[in-house]
Motif scaffolding. Sequence first.
Motif, PDB file in Angstrom:
ATOM      1  N   VAL A 163      22.042  19.499  29.259  1.00 60.68           N
ATOM      2  CA  VAL A 163      21.483  19.890  30.550  1.00 60.68           C
ATOM      3  C   VAL A 163      22.406  20.874  31.262  1.00 60.68           C
ATOM      4  CG1 VAL A 163      20.162  17.775  30.816  1.00 60.68           C
ATOM      5  CG2 VAL A 163      22.487  17.867  31.682  1.00 60.68           C
ATOM      6  N   LEU A 164      21.803  21.883  31.877  1.00 61.71           N
ATOM      7  CA  LEU A 164      22.527  22.897  32.649  1.00 61.71           C
ATOM      8  C   LEU A 164      21.832  23.067  33.988  1.00 61.71           C
ATOM      9  CD1 LEU A 164      23.064  25.636  29.893  1.00 61.71           C
ATOM     10  CD2 LEU A 164      24.714  23.917  30.659  1.00 61.71           C
ATOM     11  N   GLY A 165      22.620  23.555  34.976  1.00 66.15           N
ATOM     12  CA  GLY A 165      22.083  23.689  36.325  1.00 66.15           C
ATOM     13  C   GLY A 165      21.560  25.060  36.659  1.00 66.15           C
ATOM     14  N   SER A 166      21.774  26.055  35.768  1.00 70.68           N
ATOM     15  CA  SER A 166      21.295  27.398  36.084  1.00 70.68           C
ATOM     16  C   SER A 166      21.004  28.176  34.798  1.00 70.68           C
ATOM     17  CB  SER A 166      22.326  28.166  36.916  1.00 70.68           C
ATOM     18  OG  SER A 166      23.449  28.503  36.119  1.00 70.68           O
ATOM     19  N   ALA A 167      20.118  29.160  34.907  1.00 75.06           N
ATOM     20  CA  ALA A 167      19.786  30.008  33.769  1.00 75.06           C
ATOM     21  C   ALA A 167      20.971  30.882  33.377  1.00 75.06           C
ATOM     22  CB  ALA A 167      18.569  30.874  34.115  1.00 75.06           C
TER      23      ALA A 167
END
Length: 466
Positions: A34-38
Amino acid sequence: MSATKGRILVVEDEREMRALLEKGLARRGFVPTVLGSADEAFPLLETEEFDTVLTDMRMPGMDGLELCERIVLNRPDIPVVVVTAFGSLETAVAAIRAGAYDFVTKPVDLDALVLVLERAVQHKALREEVRRLRRALGGVSADGGVVGESPALRRVYELIDRVADSDASVLVTGESGTGKEVAARALHARSRRHDGPFVAINCAAMPEALLESELFGHARGAFTDAKAARSGLFVQAHGGTLFLDEAGEMPLALQPKLLRALQERKVRPVGGDTEVPFDARIVAATNRDLELAVEEGRFREDLYYRLNVIGLELPPLRARGNDVLLLAQRFLEHFAARSGKRVVGLTPAAAQRLLAYTWPGNVRELQNCIERAVALTTYEQLTVEDLPERIRDYRGPSNLGQEQDVSELVSLEEMERRYIQRVLETVGGSRTLASRILGVDRKTLYRKLGRRNAGAAEDKDEKSST
């Protein structure tokens, strides 16, 4: 440790949603990152492998639509699933136009999302398999007959290599359309006789008198139109291979003459008074059960053993796994080149349909399917819509994957007994027809049914013959 369903890169700016997706997907067998930004996502895609990207559409900085466009441009092998706001049809359409594999709407239903992700992972796997199989086609014959990597086909060609230089007769068996003549030609090409002729004849395609003349030749004046002497195929195949296709259909009256020719390595032309020697390897082929034909008196036992010194059984296409895609790609290239059309491959969805189908007509049916599809397609890849309706709509066993009452299940032995009984009822109780359809001899049929059922079948046979 059980295999995972796939590695998923999740891009979501909301912390609670990230936690929900990470926990939910992990519980359902995926490996989520999971990541918080593109902006964080694309560098990671350049260094690690993922099966699918799941991205929210609206995020600060680079949004999901731009991320999708960049992935499609730089990593087109990775399908992208986009999460859009509920009712935002325009956004969903924009994502699909940007190259997204699919989209889901908020609030996210985890069960529905899992189905979409499973399809996306399978889509990627099929695309990779198609590319791998296309690379594997280098150096394979243009007719597609020797194409195959399956264990079933490898065993066939291992046996061909082992017996290629022997002069022993070979009997090639298998269902119609499995490529028996192609196997015979491969046997000839690998043998020390490869520089000699490969002569083929279909024993079922001509009447007895003409077949005898074709095989053994005839002397001048042997019959009305015999204005000149002519050598037969045994002599024409001297130094090479004689292929007797549909050998099980050979007339019974001609079989002793064939047996003598094989034993003596000489033939007497029709109407001739001298024998002519020949030196040819004999390869016969049949889709019939010759053991059953021997038992029923339709084929000589001594001739059967003379032809079947080495048995070579070809597997049906349904038993050859991904060979279906290898053959399809070869046929596609062949027919595209012949028609002058630019068709380079299959869509993953079309490949999936080909793999799911059971191919009762074997390689010949697949060849006709691809020829038709190439003729109809207007794209550079064959799509599901280009395939025949029976293949497009094939769904396999209707109960597959559905919950079923355990009490309804029966043993394999009982299932076999019921099927045999159904076949017997369909053919009016004839043990001969039932044996032929089931591919077993009558003794085996009796043993499987038990004495009572076998006796009943025999009674019906006797009544039908009187």
